[in-house]
Design a protein around this motif. Structure first.
Motif, mmCIF file in Angstrom:
data_model
loop_
_atom_site.group_PDB
_atom_site.id
_atom_site.type_symbol
_atom_site.label_atom_id
_atom_site.label_comp_id
_atom_site.label_asym_id
_atom_site.label_seq_id
_atom_site.Cartn_x
_atom_site.Cartn_y
_atom_site.Cartn_z
ATOM 1 N N VAL A 121 41.587 46.202 19.543
ATOM 2 C CA VAL A 121 42.440 46.506 20.698
ATOM 3 C C VAL A 121 42.644 48.012 20.798
ATOM 4 C CG1 VAL A 121 44.715 46.221 21.737
ATOM 5 C CG2 VAL A 121 43.624 44.287 20.574
ATOM 6 N N VAL A 122 42.182 48.590 21.922
ATOM 7 C CA VAL A 122 42.345 50.023 22.160
ATOM 8 C C VAL A 122 43.667 50.301 22.863
ATOM 9 C CG1 VAL A 122 41.380 52.016 23.383
ATOM 10 C CG2 VAL A 122 39.847 50.363 22.301
ATOM 11 N N ALA A 123 44.012 49.435 23.802
ATOM 12 C CA ALA A 123 45.259 49.608 24.557
ATOM 13 C C ALA A 123 45.656 48.269 25.156
ATOM 14 C CB ALA A 123 45.081 50.651 25.654
ATOM 15 N N ARG A 124 46.931 48.124 25.433
ATOM 16 C CA ARG A 124 47.447 46.872 26.014
ATOM 17 C C ARG A 124 48.440 47.216 27.107
ATOM 18 N NH1 ARG A 124 47.895 41.338 24.630
ATOM 19 N NH2 ARG A 124 49.909 40.357 25.103
ATOM 20 N N GLU A 125 48.369 46.521 28.206
ATOM 21 C CA GLU A 125 49.282 46.714 29.323
ATOM 22 C C GLU A 125 49.818 45.357 29.749
ATOM 23 O OE1 GLU A 125 50.239 49.438 31.253
ATOM 24 O OE2 GLU A 125 49.223 50.903 29.972
ATOM 25 N N ARG A 126 50.974 45.398 30.393
ATOM 26 C CA ARG A 126 51.582 44.166 30.894
ATOM 27 C C ARG A 126 52.083 44.396 32.303
ATOM 28 N NH1 ARG A 126 55.631 40.073 27.674
ATOM 29 N NH2 ARG A 126 56.133 38.737 29.450
ATOM 30 N N GLY A 127 51.947 43.377 33.139
ATOM 31 C CA GLY A 127 52.401 43.502 34.517
ATOM 32 C C GLY A 127 51.717 42.487 35.402
ATOM 33 N N GLU A 128 51.385 42.930 36.618
ATOM 34 C CA GLU A 128 50.732 42.041 37.580
ATOM 35 C C GLU A 128 49.265 42.415 37.715
ATOM 36 O OE1 GLU A 128 52.485 40.283 41.489
ATOM 37 O OE2 GLU A 128 51.372 42.086 42.084
ATOM 38 N N LEU A 129 48.401 41.438 37.553
ATOM 39 C CA LEU A 129 46.959 41.644 37.678
ATOM 40 C C LEU A 129 46.471 40.954 38.943
ATOM 41 C CD1 LEU A 129 44.260 41.432 34.947
ATOM 42 C CD2 LEU A 129 44.071 39.904 36.913
ATOM 43 N N LEU A 130 45.608 41.626 39.669
ATOM 44 C CA LEU A 130 45.029 41.090 40.900
ATOM 45 C C LEU A 130 43.548 40.831 40.675
ATOM 46 C CD1 LEU A 130 45.040 40.467 43.989
ATOM 47 C CD2 LEU A 130 44.627 42.919 44.348
ATOM 48 N N PHE A 131 43.132 39.579 40.815
ATOM 49 C CA PHE A 131 41.706 39.265 40.730
ATOM 50 C C PHE A 131 41.020 39.682 42.025
ATOM 51 C CE2 PHE A 131 43.317 36.186 37.581
ATOM 52 C CZ PHE A 131 42.427 36.433 36.544
ATOM 53 N N ARG A 132 39.875 40.308 41.892
ATOM 54 C CA ARG A 132 39.028 40.642 43.024
ATOM 55 C C ARG A 132 37.658 40.022 42.820
ATOM 56 N NH1 ARG A 132 40.947 44.252 46.507
ATOM 57 N NH2 ARG A 132 39.672 42.869 47.814
ATOM 58 N N LYS A 133 36.879 39.911 43.884
ATOM 59 C CA LYS A 133 35.582 39.248 43.767
ATOM 60 C C LYS A 133 34.628 39.999 42.846
ATOM 61 C CE LYS A 133 33.985 41.316 48.114
ATOM 62 N NZ LYS A 133 33.522 41.024 49.491
ATOM 63 N N TYR A 134 34.915 41.299 42.625
ATOM 64 C CA TYR A 134 34.055 42.110 41.752
ATOM 65 C C TYR A 134 34.652 42.321 40.365
ATOM 66 C CZ TYR A 134 37.426 45.598 43.302
ATOM 67 O OH TYR A 134 38.594 46.255 43.590
ATOM 68 N N GLY A 135 35.949 41.969 40.189
ATOM 69 C CA GLY A 135 36.592 42.236 38.911
ATOM 70 C C GLY A 135 38.091 42.040 38.987
ATOM 71 N N VAL A 136 38.845 43.003 38.462
ATOM 72 C CA VAL A 136 40.299 42.908 38.415
ATOM 73 C C VAL A 136 40.917 44.237 38.836
ATOM 74 C CG1 VAL A 136 40.451 41.064 36.706
ATOM 75 C CG2 VAL A 136 40.207 43.428 35.940
ATOM 76 N N SER A 137 42.137 44.147 39.373
ATOM 77 C CA SER A 137 42.827 45.339 39.860
ATOM 78 C C SER A 137 44.304 45.223 39.515
ATOM 79 C CB SER A 137 42.613 45.474 41.377
ATOM 80 O OG SER A 137 43.139 46.697 41.861
ATOM 81 N N GLY A 138 45.096 46.177 39.991
ATOM 82 C CA GLY A 138 46.521 46.229 39.687
ATOM 83 C C GLY A 138 46.847 47.430 38.811
ATOM 84 N N ILE A 139 48.093 47.851 38.815
ATOM 85 C CA ILE A 139 48.513 49.048 38.086
ATOM 86 C C ILE A 139 48.171 48.937 36.598
ATOM 87 C CG2 ILE A 139 50.480 50.442 37.372
ATOM 88 C CD1 ILE A 139 49.632 50.808 40.286
ATOM 89 N N MET A 140 48.388 47.781 36.013
ATOM 90 C CA MET A 140 48.098 47.629 34.578
ATOM 91 C C MET A 140 46.608 47.820 34.306
ATOM 92 S SD MET A 140 48.567 43.480 34.227
ATOM 93 C CE MET A 140 47.930 43.420 32.563
#
Length: 416
Positions: free
Chosen positions: A232-251
Motif C-alpha cells: 500500500v503506497v497511499a489510501r484515501e476515503r470518500g466518494e468514488l465515481l465509476f466511469r466507463k474508462y475507469g474511476v474518478s472522484g476527489i479521492m
C-alpha cells in the motif's frame, strides 16, 4: 521615473502578485507602475472555475510534506508566512498567511470537511471581487487581450526587461513576474532554465474497462488503496465515481498524483468493517436473512441492501458467482476479500480534461525559494503552476498559487 512591474498572467497567482507588489510599493512610498498582462478577455478565470465554482482557496492543514519538491516548498512557505505576519498582521485569527491576506481585504471564509476553506458567500466570484477591488484601489493597470510572447533579459544589472507583445508592440519593465502556465512561460523566457514539459495530474484513473464500464456514473462511498508490488503506497476515503474508462472522484484524484506504471487500485467497499471481520459479517448476515425469509437465500439476497445492485453484480461476477444461485459457504471468504479489495489495474490518467493541475514546469533548483526569483536572472520571478510543484486536492494548489504570487509580487516591488 516609476518602477515598472509586469505581471504576466491574470489568474490566481498573478492577481495576488499584482496586489502584493502595489501594496509594498505604497507602503514604502515608492512610485511603481504595476501592469497585469492577461492574454484572454477576462481576469480570474481559474479562480471562477475552481472548486466547482466555489473556490477552495486554502486549507486549515497546509503542510509542505504533501507537495512535490517538499524541501523547496517548505522554505518558500516559511518565508511567506514570516512576511505575511508582518504585512497582514491585522487579519485576525486566520489559519495561515493566504487567509490573512484575504481577510485583510474583506473576504470572510469558512471551513468544510478535511479543513477545506471556502469564501463565506460560497461563490468563487466573491474571491475575484475582493482581488479586483484591491487592484482598482491600488491603481494597478489591468490589460486584457494583452498577450506577451517573449520576455527578454536586461542587457545589464540596471537594465530593463523587454516584453515583446503579440502584434509586434514592445513594452519595458524593471521587474517581471511570470504567473502563467508553465508551457506558456517556457516559451516566453530567453534564459536557459531547466524545464520539464508539464503533464496533467490530479485526475481520474483509467483501468481495465471490463469491470467498470457497466458501472458508469455510479457513485459509492468507499476507501481505496494505491498498490505497488502488493504494498500500500497511499489510501484515501470518500466518494468514488465509476466511469466507463475507469474511476474518478476527489479521492481518486489524490491517488493519481502518486500513481506509477504497474500500480493497482484496491477499492474497499466496506471500509467501516474491521479488518478480518468481513467473512463473519457475511455469515451472520446470511443466517439472519435465512431466518427472516424462511429458507435458503441467494448471493443477490446477501448483498441486497449492502451494495447498489449494479455494484453487487460486478462483485459477484468477479467472484465467479451468479446472483440467483444459492449461497455456498465455501465461496464466502473469496467474496469477502473482493468486497474489501475490488482491485483494478491502473492504466494512467483517464481523462486529461478533468485534471486539476499539471506536473512539471521550471525546476525549483533554478529558483530562490524565499523570493520566487530566478537565481540567474535578477528581478525575474516565477510563481504557481509554472514551477514544478503540485499538491493534492483540498485547496493546496490554490494556496501555493496565492502564496507564491504574494511572495513574488512583494519582492518584485522591492527590486530584489
Amino acid at each position: 521615473m516609476e518602477y515598472g512591474i509586469a505581471i504576466i498572467g491574470g489568474g490566481a497567482s498573478g492577481l495576488a502578485a499584482a496586489v502584493a507588489a502595489a501594496e509594498r510599493a505604497r507602503a514604502e512610498g515608492r512610485a511603481a507602475r504595476v501592469v497585469v498582462h492577461e492574454a484572454s478577455d477576462k481576469i480570474g478565470r481559474p479562480i471562477l472555475a475552481s472548486g466547482n465554482g466555489r473556490c477552495n482557496l486554502s486549507n486549515l492543514h497546509i503542510d509542505a510534506a504533501v507537495y512535490r519538491n517538499e524541501a523547496f516548498v517548505s522554505e518558500a512557505l516559511a518565508a511567506f508566512e514570516q512576511r505575511a505576519d508582518a504585512w497582514y498582521a491585522g487579519g485576525g485569527a486566520a489559519p495561515n498567511g493566504v487567509m490573512r491576506f484575504f481577510q485583510a481585504h474583506g473576504l470572510m471564509w469558512r471551513s468544510e470537511d478535511d479543513g477545506r476553506l471556502y469564501p463565506q458567500a460560497n461563490k468563487a466570484s466573491s474571491v475575484l471581487d475582493v482581488l479586483a477591488h484591491a487592484l482598482d484601489a491600488l491603481g494597478v493597470e489591468v490589460r486584457l487581450a494583452s498577450a506577451v510572447e517573449a520576455v527578454e533579459q536586461p542587457a545589464g544589472s540596471s537594465g530593463r526587461f523587454m516584453l515583446r507583445m503579440r502584434g509586434g508592440a514592445i513594452e519595458h519593465a524593471d521587474a517581471a513576474v511570470l504567473a502563467c502556465g508553465g508551457q506558456v512561460a517556457a516559451r516566453m523566457v530567453d534564459a536557459a532554465l531547466p524545464f520539464a514539459d508539464p503533464v496533467p495530474v490530479l485526475g481520474p484513473i483509467a483501468t481495465d474497462p471490463r469491470y467498470v464500464k457497466p458501472l458508469d456514473n455510479i457513485r459509492v462511498k468507499c476507501a481505496a488503496s494505491l498498490l505497488r508490488s502488493g504494498r500500500v503506497v497511499a489510501r484515501e476515503r470518500g466518494e468514488l465515481l465509476f466511469r466507463k474508462y475507469g474511476v474518478s472522484g476527489i479521492m481518486v484524484f489524490n491517488l493519481s498524483r502518486l500513481m506509477q506504471p504497474g500500480d493497482a487500485l484496491a477499492i474497499d467497499l466496506l471500509p467501516d468493517v474491521p479488518e478480518g471481520a468481513t467473512a463473519e459479517l457475511l455469515r451472520c448476515r446470511a443466517r439472519a436473512l435465512e431466518d427472516t425469509l424462511g429458507g435458503a437465500i441467494s448471493w443477490a439476497d446477501l448483498l441486497r441492501g449492502m451494495l447498489l445492485p449494479p455494484v453487487a453484480d460486478a462483485v459477484l461476477q468477479r467472484a465467479g458467482l451468479r446472483g440467483q444461485d444459492a449461497l455456498a459457504e465455501e465461496a464466502v471468504p473469496e467474496l469477502a476479500e473482493l468486497l474489501r479489495a475490488f482491485t483494478l489495474e491502473c492504466r494512467g490518467i483517464g481523462d486529461e480534461r478533468s485534471c486539476q493541475v499539471h506536473r512539471g514546469g521550471f525546476a525549483v533548483e533554478a529558483m530562490e525559494a524565499a523570493t520566487m526569483q530566478v537565481r540567474a536572472v535578477p528581478r525575474l520571478h516565477i510563481t504557481g503552476e509554472a514551477l514544478d510543484v503540485d499538491g493534492p486536492c483540498g485547496g493546496f494548489n490554490l494556496h501555493w498559487a496565492f502564496a507564491t504570487g504574494i511572495l513574488a509580487g512583494s519582492h518584485a516591488a522591492a527590486g530584489r
